[in-house]
Design a protein around this motif. Sequence first.
Motif, PDB file in Angstrom:
ATOM      1  N   LEU A 172       0.863  -1.173   0.000  1.00 38.99           N
ATOM      2  CA  LEU A 172       0.000   0.000   0.000  1.00 38.99           C
ATOM      3  C   LEU A 172       0.905   1.229   0.000  1.00 38.99           C
ATOM      4  O   LEU A 172       1.617   1.485   0.959  1.00 38.99           O
ATOM      5  CB  LEU A 172      -0.909  -0.017   1.227  1.00 38.99           C
ATOM      6  N   LYS A 180      -3.868   6.517  -1.332  1.00 38.03           N
ATOM      7  CA  LYS A 180      -3.085   5.285  -1.298  1.00 38.03           C
ATOM      8  C   LYS A 180      -3.373   4.493  -2.563  1.00 38.03           C
ATOM      9  O   LYS A 180      -4.480   4.536  -3.103  1.00 38.03           O
ATOM     10  CB  LYS A 180      -3.462   4.422  -0.088  1.00 38.03           C
ATOM     11  N   LEU A 182      -2.802   0.489  -4.085  1.00 36.78           N
ATOM     12  CA  LEU A 182      -2.399  -0.880  -3.819  1.00 36.78           C
ATOM     13  C   LEU A 182      -1.617  -1.389  -5.022  1.00 36.78           C
ATOM     14  O   LEU A 182      -2.151  -1.459  -6.132  1.00 36.78           O
ATOM     15  CB  LEU A 182      -3.624  -1.766  -3.563  1.00 36.78           C
TER      16      LEU A 182
END
Length: 192
Positions: A172, A180, A182
């Motif tokens: 992350l 953020k 992933l």
Amino acid sequence: MSSPLAQSIVDLSSADESKRLAAAGEIYRLGRATGGSAIAEWWAESELSELLHAPSPAVTVGLAVQRDTFGRIRVANGTPRLAKVPPDQDAEEFEVHLADGISLDILTTREPGGEGAIAKYLAKFGEGIQQVEHLCESVDRAAPILKEKFKLASVYPATRAGADGTRVNFFLVSSPDGGKVLIELYEAQSRG
């Protein structure tokens, strides 16, 4: 649905091939831009850059959608083969590969409202770009580099089984806009 991403998700299931291609291109562009800005500094680390196949990395944008959307997109795109996802992971997925290196991984949950990563993402954010996937020569080698040089801990303590015999881990990563992203690193299925 008013956002360009939401409209592109709808257009992925269009009967009009040109609409589907434009939608896939837009989703891929958005995912690459978001993921690319979050990991821009990774390319300066020579070993990590090599592990990620720079200067021409293989990048797939992972799009999480509801089960009904998943079915419509799959049918409109010729019913691609479903990936073999490990039974402990609450996901179904298939890939769409198009011209110009456009690669999308269409994901949904097996259990709507469940506790799996895709179900949680859909409950929190709705349909959208859930992850950006990078082919990696060795996830086991990349993880300590990311921890030591970039202070990034992997989501899982060790590399684990992924779809179709891949090995994966996730990170992350903060993006410049304060959000953020992933990032999935995956190793291709071993030929052994």
